[in-house]
Write a protein that holds these residues in place. Structure first.
Motif, PDB file in Angstrom:
ATOM      1  N   ALA A  21      -6.031 -25.525   0.436  1.00 21.76           N
ATOM      2  CA  ALA A  21      -7.219 -24.903   1.015  1.00 21.76           C
ATOM      3  C   ALA A  21      -7.694 -25.598   2.277  1.00 21.76           C
ATOM      4  N   THR A  22      -7.015 -26.617   2.714  1.00 19.61           N
ATOM      5  CA  THR A  22      -7.456 -27.368   3.881  1.00 19.61           C
ATOM      6  C   THR A  22      -6.600 -27.061   5.104  1.00 19.61           C
ATOM      7  N   GLN A  23      -6.068 -25.853   5.168  1.00 19.85           N
ATOM      8  CA  GLN A  23      -5.195 -25.476   6.270  1.00 19.85           C
ATOM      9  C   GLN A  23      -5.998 -24.942   7.450  1.00 19.85           C
ATOM     10  N   THR A  24      -7.095 -25.588   7.745  1.00 22.06           N
ATOM     11  CA  THR A  24      -7.926 -25.194   8.865  1.00 22.06           C
ATOM     12  C   THR A  24      -8.599 -26.444   9.405  1.00 22.06           C
ATOM     13  N   ASN A  25      -8.992 -26.401  10.660  1.00 17.10           N
ATOM     14  CA  ASN A  25      -9.676 -27.541  11.253  1.00 17.10           C
ATOM     15  C   ASN A  25     -11.181 -27.475  11.042  1.00 17.10           C
ATOM     16  N   PHE A  26     -11.657 -26.390  10.398  1.00 21.03           N
ATOM     17  CA  PHE A  26     -13.096 -26.258  10.186  1.00 21.03           C
ATOM     18  C   PHE A  26     -13.598 -27.336   9.236  1.00 21.03           C
ATOM     19  N   LYS A  27     -14.690 -27.983   9.598  1.00 20.78           N
ATOM     20  CA  LYS A  27     -15.261 -29.036   8.762  1.00 20.78           C
ATOM     21  C   LYS A  27     -16.538 -28.521   8.113  1.00 20.78           C
ATOM     22  N   GLU A  28     -16.513 -28.444   6.807  1.00 24.07           N
ATOM     23  CA  GLU A  28     -17.656 -27.953   6.050  1.00 24.07           C
ATOM     24  C   GLU A  28     -18.792 -28.977   6.060  1.00 24.07           C
ATOM     25  N   GLY A 110     -18.205 -19.551   1.325  1.00 23.50           N
ATOM     26  CA  GLY A 110     -17.598 -20.626   2.107  1.00 23.50           C
ATOM     27  C   GLY A 110     -16.090 -20.703   2.005  1.00 23.50           C
ATOM     28  N   GLY A 111     -15.519 -20.174   0.919  1.00 24.66           N
ATOM     29  CA  GLY A 111     -14.070 -20.224   0.743  1.00 24.66           C
ATOM     30  C   GLY A 111     -13.349 -18.926   1.045  1.00 24.66           C
ATOM     31  N   MET A 112     -14.066 -17.920   1.515  1.00 26.55           N
ATOM     32  CA  MET A 112     -13.446 -16.606   1.730  1.00 26.55           C
ATOM     33  C   MET A 112     -12.309 -16.649   2.737  1.00 26.55           C
ATOM     34  N   GLY A 136     -19.531 -17.015  10.673  1.00 25.78           N
ATOM     35  CA  GLY A 136     -19.640 -18.222   9.858  1.00 25.78           C
ATOM     36  C   GLY A 136     -21.065 -18.633   9.541  1.00 25.78           C
ATOM     37  N   GLY A 137     -21.963 -17.647   9.417  1.00 30.17           N
ATOM     38  CA  GLY A 137     -23.342 -17.913   9.038  1.00 30.17           C
ATOM     39  C   GLY A 137     -24.290 -18.167  10.187  1.00 30.17           C
ATOM     40  N   SER A 138     -23.797 -18.125  11.417  1.00 29.04           N
ATOM     41  CA  SER A 138     -24.636 -18.475  12.560  1.00 29.04           C
ATOM     42  C   SER A 138     -25.777 -17.487  12.774  1.00 29.04           C
ATOM     43  N   SER A 139     -25.536 -16.187  12.504  1.00 29.77           N
ATOM     44  CA  SER A 139     -26.560 -15.168  12.772  1.00 29.77           C
ATOM     45  C   SER A 139     -27.492 -14.937  11.598  1.00 29.77           C
ATOM     46  N   ASP A 140     -27.527 -15.843  10.646  1.00 29.74           N
ATOM     47  CA  ASP A 140     -28.482 -15.795   9.544  1.00 29.74           C
ATOM     48  C   ASP A 140     -29.884 -15.570  10.118  1.00 29.74           C
ATOM     49  N   PHE A 141     -30.597 -14.572   9.591  1.00 28.78           N
ATOM     50  CA  PHE A 141     -31.888 -14.188  10.160  1.00 28.78           C
ATOM     51  C   PHE A 141     -32.898 -15.340  10.155  1.00 28.78           C
ATOM     52  N   ARG A 142     -32.715 -16.313   9.283  1.00 32.88           N
ATOM     53  CA  ARG A 142     -33.660 -17.428   9.196  1.00 32.88           C
ATOM     54  C   ARG A 142     -33.663 -18.274  10.465  1.00 32.88           C
ATOM     55  N   PHE A 143     -32.607 -18.177  11.259  1.00 33.24           N
ATOM     56  CA  PHE A 143     -32.467 -19.033  12.429  1.00 33.24           C
ATOM     57  C   PHE A 143     -32.545 -18.233  13.731  1.00 33.24           C
ATOM     58  N   TYR A 144     -33.094 -17.020  13.646  1.00 33.68           N
ATOM     59  CA  TYR A 144     -33.294 -16.171  14.821  1.00 33.68           C
ATOM     60  C   TYR A 144     -34.324 -16.833  15.755  1.00 33.68           C
ATOM     61  N   PRO A 145     -34.143 -16.781  17.092  1.00 33.27           N
ATOM     62  CA  PRO A 145     -33.054 -16.121  17.824  1.00 33.27           C
ATOM     63  C   PRO A 145     -31.927 -17.064  18.240  1.00 33.27           C
ATOM     64  N   GLY A 147     -29.894 -18.964  16.487  1.00 35.12           N
ATOM     65  CA  GLY A 147     -28.708 -19.031  15.646  1.00 35.12           C
ATOM     66  C   GLY A 147     -28.602 -20.380  14.956  1.00 35.12           C
ATOM     67  N   ARG A 148     -27.894 -20.387  13.872  1.00 29.13           N
ATOM     68  CA  ARG A 148     -27.777 -21.592  13.061  1.00 29.13           C
ATOM     69  C   ARG A 148     -26.611 -22.463  13.481  1.00 29.13           C
ATOM     70  N   GLY A 149     -25.608 -21.844  14.080  1.00 33.26           N
ATOM     71  CA  GLY A 149     -24.340 -22.513  14.280  1.00 33.26           C
ATOM     72  C   GLY A 149     -23.432 -22.216  13.099  1.00 33.26           C
ATOM     73  N   THR A 150     -22.169 -22.433  13.255  1.00 35.60           N
ATOM     74  CA  THR A 150     -21.194 -22.099  12.217  1.00 35.60           C
ATOM     75  C   THR A 150     -21.276 -23.097  11.065  1.00 35.60           C
ATOM     76  N   VAL A 151     -21.574 -22.591   9.849  1.00 34.28           N
ATOM     77  CA  VAL A 151     -21.691 -23.477   8.684  1.00 34.28           C
ATOM     78  C   VAL A 151     -20.588 -23.227   7.656  1.00 34.28           C
ATOM     79  N   TYR A 152     -19.800 -22.173   7.847  1.00 30.27           N
ATOM     80  CA  TYR A 152     -18.597 -21.973   7.042  1.00 30.27           C
ATOM     81  C   TYR A 152     -17.551 -21.279   7.895  1.00 30.27           C
ATOM     82  N   GLU A 153     -16.317 -21.375   7.487  1.00 27.97           N
ATOM     83  CA  GLU A 153     -15.239 -20.809   8.291  1.00 27.97           C
ATOM     84  C   GLU A 153     -15.419 -19.290   8.393  1.00 27.97           C
ATOM     85  N   PRO A 154     -15.536 -18.751   9.610  1.00 29.90           N
ATOM     86  CA  PRO A 154     -15.711 -17.309   9.753  1.00 29.90           C
ATOM     87  C   PRO A 154     -14.551 -16.541   9.123  1.00 29.90           C
TER      88      PRO A 154
END
Length: 300
Positions: A21-28, A110-112, A136-145, A147-154
């Motif tokens: 499951a670690t075949q990506t450079n994304f850091k959780e 997060g694992g999708m 990856g969670g950046s457009s979560d409405f809680r962090f409008y306008p 954005g949150r930044g990527t928090v899981y692999e898109p």
């Protein structure tokens, strides 16, 4: 297989797939809630429905003769545990054909991206949460306008779902229920399973809690949040279920109903009163927060 042998297989399986499951450079981001990642062996809930998640973050495998449906993944680091649970139950991880989720927060999707990459499964999500999954969670409405930044692999969504739509695989048919509030695209799934000569009405329900920091009366990223919470509670109270499941184990009192090693008994999960009580609690929390904000309007 003995309980001791099963436990050993579970641990060895988790170790053997840890690298996959670690075949990506994304850091959780760091996971600070221990219950989100604590391993528990997979088990059968009812009929073709199995629990394959962690202690608190529920993941459900629905098996069919045409492949399998996986609903929710927990955080990204849970993927090896999910795979180990599926395989220890006697199913092929590679046979997952459809990926679904109750909403687009990182503790459930997060694992999708990793599982989609590993299995080739198609990702289906309610249309209102598609943008969140794909960034990856950046457009979560809680962090409008900003954005949150990527928090899981898109993850690329292959099919946007609508309220009332049917999702079919083999002989299993799920109905999609749009239950917004917690997120714009929060979704529940209902279906019927036959086991032991009776039908069970199953609901994997997105419980409409309010995240810390969310303001109902001042939510520029989600102007209809008050109305949509109210509509969801009304709809959920109209639903008639036998087996109530949800995104978090604690929401349907899993660990009160089942202990590792318990004999298979689907009736332990029959809980229509518990479902109704859970919805009413969530609605009461919403009404109390709404009244509090009306009495002391938020400044931000």
């Amino acid at each position: 297989m003995s309980a001791k042998t099963c436990a050993a297989a579970f641990v060895l399986g988790a170790l053997s797939v840890a690298a996959v499951a670690t075949q990506t450079n994304f850091k959780e981001p760091p996971v600070t809630n221990e219950a989100w990642t604590r391993p528990v062996p997979g088990f059968r809930i009812v009929g073709n429905v199995y629990y394959v998640g962690t202690y608190d973050l529920a993941s459900y495998l629905i098996t069919t003769d045409q492949g399998h449906i996986l609903i929710n993944t927990g955080v990204g680091s849970s993927v090896p545990q999910i795979r180990s649970n599926i395989e220890s139950l006697g199913f092929r991880f590679a046979d997952i054909r459809l990926l679904l989720a109750t909403h687009g927060h990182w503790d459930h999707v997060g694992g999708m991206a990793a599982i989609k990459r590993m299995t080739g499964a198609r990702m289906l999500m309610h249309e209102a949460d598609v943008p969140v999954l794909e960034d990856g969670g950046s457009s979560d409405f809680r962090f409008y306008p900003k954005g949150r930044g990527t928090v899981y692999e898109p993850v690329k969504v292959d099919q946007a779902l609508k309220d009332g739509e049917k999702v079919r695989l083999g002989a299993t048919e799920l109905t999609v229920h749009h239950h917004p509030g917690h997120t714009k695209g929060a979704t529940s799934f209902t279906f019927t399973v036959r086991d032991g000569g009776r039908d069970y009405r199953i609901g994997i329900i997105n419980m409409n809690g309010i995240n810390e920091g969310v303001l109902l009366l001042k939510s520029p990223g989600y102007p209809r949040i008050v109305q949509e919470y109210a509509q969801t509670f009304a709809r959920q109270k109209q639903m008639s279920l036998d087996v109530f499941l949800s995104s978090h184990a604690g929401q349907f009192r899993l660990h009160e109903k089942y202990k590792t090693g318990d004999a298979y008994d689907p009736n332990r999960f029959v809980d229509p009163k518990g479902y109704r009580a859970a919805v009413e609690r969530a609605e009461q929390n919403y009404l109390e927060q709404l009244e509090k904000e009306r009495q002391s309007p938020p400044s931000r």
